[in-house]
Design a protein around this motif. Structure first.
Motif, PDB file in Angstrom:
ATOM      1  N   SER B  11       0.836  -1.193   0.000  1.00  0.00           N
ATOM      2  CA  SER B  11       0.000   0.000   0.000  1.00  0.00           C
ATOM      3  C   SER B  11       0.875   1.249   0.000  1.00  0.00           C
ATOM      4  O   SER B  11       2.071   1.200   0.288  1.00  0.00           O
ATOM      5  N   CYS B  12       0.249   2.372  -0.284  1.00  0.00           N
ATOM      6  CA  CYS B  12       0.959   3.644  -0.272  1.00  0.00           C
ATOM      7  C   CYS B  12       1.439   3.963   1.148  1.00  0.00           C
ATOM      8  O   CYS B  12       2.501   4.542   1.331  1.00  0.00           O
ATOM      9  N   ARG B  13       0.647   3.567   2.114  1.00  0.00           N
ATOM     10  CA  ARG B  13       1.057   3.818   3.493  1.00  0.00           C
ATOM     11  C   ARG B  13       2.350   3.066   3.805  1.00  0.00           C
ATOM     12  O   ARG B  13       3.272   3.598   4.415  1.00  0.00           O
ATOM     13  N   ALA B  16       5.226   4.776   2.169  1.00  0.00           N
ATOM     14  CA  ALA B  16       5.633   5.974   2.899  1.00  0.00           C
ATOM     15  C   ALA B  16       6.404   5.594   4.160  1.00  0.00           C
ATOM     16  O   ALA B  16       7.360   6.267   4.555  1.00  0.00           O
ATOM     17  N   LEU B  17       5.987   4.492   4.760  1.00  0.00           N
ATOM     18  CA  LEU B  17       6.682   4.029   5.962  1.00  0.00           C
ATOM     19  C   LEU B  17       8.103   3.557   5.617  1.00  0.00           C
ATOM     20  O   LEU B  17       9.048   3.801   6.358  1.00  0.00           O
ATOM     21  N   ASP B  19       9.851   4.731   3.209  1.00  0.00           N
ATOM     22  CA  ASP B  19      10.604   5.961   2.960  1.00  0.00           C
ATOM     23  C   ASP B  19      11.148   6.493   4.283  1.00  0.00           C
ATOM     24  O   ASP B  19      12.297   6.938   4.362  1.00  0.00           O
ATOM     25  N   SER B  20      10.304   6.394   5.316  1.00  0.00           N
ATOM     26  CA  SER B  20      10.718   6.843   6.643  1.00  0.00           C
ATOM     27  C   SER B  20      11.852   5.961   7.178  1.00  0.00           C
ATOM     28  O   SER B  20      12.860   6.445   7.677  1.00  0.00           O
ATOM     29  N   LYS B  21      11.673   4.645   7.027  1.00  0.00           N
ATOM     30  CA  LYS B  21      12.693   3.710   7.497  1.00  0.00           C
ATOM     31  C   LYS B  21      14.026   3.963   6.788  1.00  0.00           C
ATOM     32  O   LYS B  21      15.088   3.959   7.407  1.00  0.00           O
ATOM     33  N   SER B  23      15.249   6.574   5.774  1.00  0.00           N
ATOM     34  CA  SER B  23      15.953   7.771   6.219  1.00  0.00           C
ATOM     35  C   SER B  23      16.781   7.502   7.473  1.00  0.00           C
ATOM     36  O   SER B  23      17.566   8.344   7.902  1.00  0.00           O
ATOM     37  N   PHE B  24      16.583   6.329   8.085  1.00  0.00           N
ATOM     38  CA  PHE B  24      17.371   5.977   9.266  1.00  0.00           C
ATOM     39  C   PHE B  24      18.362   4.852   8.987  1.00  0.00           C
ATOM     40  O   PHE B  24      19.459   4.832   9.513  1.00  0.00           O
ATOM     41  N   PHE B  48       4.784  12.351  -3.050  1.00  0.00           N
ATOM     42  CA  PHE B  48       5.117  12.338  -1.624  1.00  0.00           C
ATOM     43  C   PHE B  48       6.624  12.213  -1.425  1.00  0.00           C
ATOM     44  O   PHE B  48       7.222  12.903  -0.603  1.00  0.00           O
ATOM     45  N   ASP B  51       8.234  15.451  -2.066  1.00  0.00           N
ATOM     46  CA  ASP B  51       7.917  16.390  -0.985  1.00  0.00           C
ATOM     47  C   ASP B  51       8.684  16.041   0.280  1.00  0.00           C
ATOM     48  O   ASP B  51       9.151  16.920   1.009  1.00  0.00           O
ATOM     49  N   SER B  52       8.803  14.739   0.526  1.00  0.00           N
ATOM     50  CA  SER B  52       9.507  14.276   1.711  1.00  0.00           C
ATOM     51  C   SER B  52      10.959  14.764   1.690  1.00  0.00           C
ATOM     52  O   SER B  52      11.474  15.263   2.699  1.00  0.00           O
TER      53      SER B  52
END
Lengths: 194, 86
Positions: B11-13, B16-17, B19-21, B23-24, B48, B51-52
């Motif tokens: 899913s898109c969610r 996005a998650l 993408d967050s991971k 970054s770490f 997204f 934008d992120s």
């Protein structure tokens, strides 16, 4: 000798407060973006320094010692904010009731006008855009902000942020993810008003 | 497309998650491929993603600006702190 010691520590702290107080206050404000919190943190630091004055090594740099205490207080402040309900397991791994960017299937709920497509100007050079984002950052819940501060302000590694805040790495990604979503939504709203 | 994406990919969610991971810490090869595939076909997530990155850059700028901000404790604040030492 012993009876004169409290007096010594008191005047030392008083001297340090007048010498480093503004810098410490500025630093704490930079980390928390709240004047009240920053003031409380400086006060807590000074009280701790006063109480553990015997741990201060005479001749060493008092500023370094005070900043070590202050930085620990800042970490404690953010760690404490993580005990709030907003990051507990149920909220993080359960439903995303408060996350209105995605529907129940995990698809985007509403298509936001992408910020990057704003080609008529360079957003990063626009003080108004940065100001808007700054406001959005300050509005993040404290426990999310702890992650943002660790990541962007301190450039800490993920593992260190987890350790500071007492959270798991998957919590960390979730919080950073939600903070990012909220920042984007907030920016979209604020930027539309311009 | 949406239906297919949900079955084959994620899913898109979830994207996005990831993408967050990312970054770490580095994504594992499977995650990296899934994210890449998802981004290829999903324009909302492409937006997204960009934008992120833009927000990341903007926050960096803000932190640099803020660090220079010098504040002063008022006399009342100083007295309150000294009062707390007693």
């Amino acid at each position: 000798m012993n009876s004169s010691k409290p007096l010594d520590s008191h005047s030392a702290i008083k001297q340090w407060l007048s010498k480093y107080g503004d810098d410490m206050y500025s630093w704490a404000f930079y980390k928390t973006s709240s004047k009240e919190t920053a003031e409380d943190l400086v006060q807590d630091t000074m009280v701790s320094a006063f109480k553990s004055y015997e741990k201060y090594k005479p001749g060493s740099n008092p500023k370094t010692w005070l900043y070590t205490i202050l930085n620990n207080k800042i970490i404690d402040y953010y760690r404490a904010s993580n005990t709030q309900k907003s990051v507990n397991q149920t909220t993080l791994q359960g439903s995303y009731a408060d996350d209105d960017n995605f529907d129940s299937n995990g698809s985007w709920n509403r298509v936001q006008k992408p910020l990057w497509a704003n080609t008529e100007e360079h957003l990063l050079d626009n003080p108004l855009f940065l100001k808007a984002l700054s406001g959005c950052l300050d509005n993040l819940p404290p426990n999310w902000k702890g992650v943002v501060v660790g990541k962007y302000f301190d450039h800490k590694k993920g593992s260190q942020i987890c350790k500071d805040l007492g959270i798991s790495s998957s919590n960390l990604w979730q919080i950073a993810h939600r903070a990012k979503q909220q920042l984007r939504t907030c920016l979209n709203q604020k930027w539309k008003d311009n | 497309m949406n239906f297919l994406m949900r079955i084959v990919m994620m899913s898109c969610r979830q994207a996005a998650l990831l993408d967050s991971k990312a970054s770490f810490s580095a994504l594992n090869p499977m995650e990296a491929v899934k994210l890449k595939m998802h981004l290829k076909v999903c324009t909302s997530c492409q937006d997204f993603y960009k934008d992120s990155a833009l927000i990341d850059e903007a926050i960096e700028k803000i932190t640099q600006q803020r660090e220079k901000q010098q504040m002063e404790l008022s006399d009342a604040q100083r007295n309150k702190i000294l009062e707390a030492l007693k």
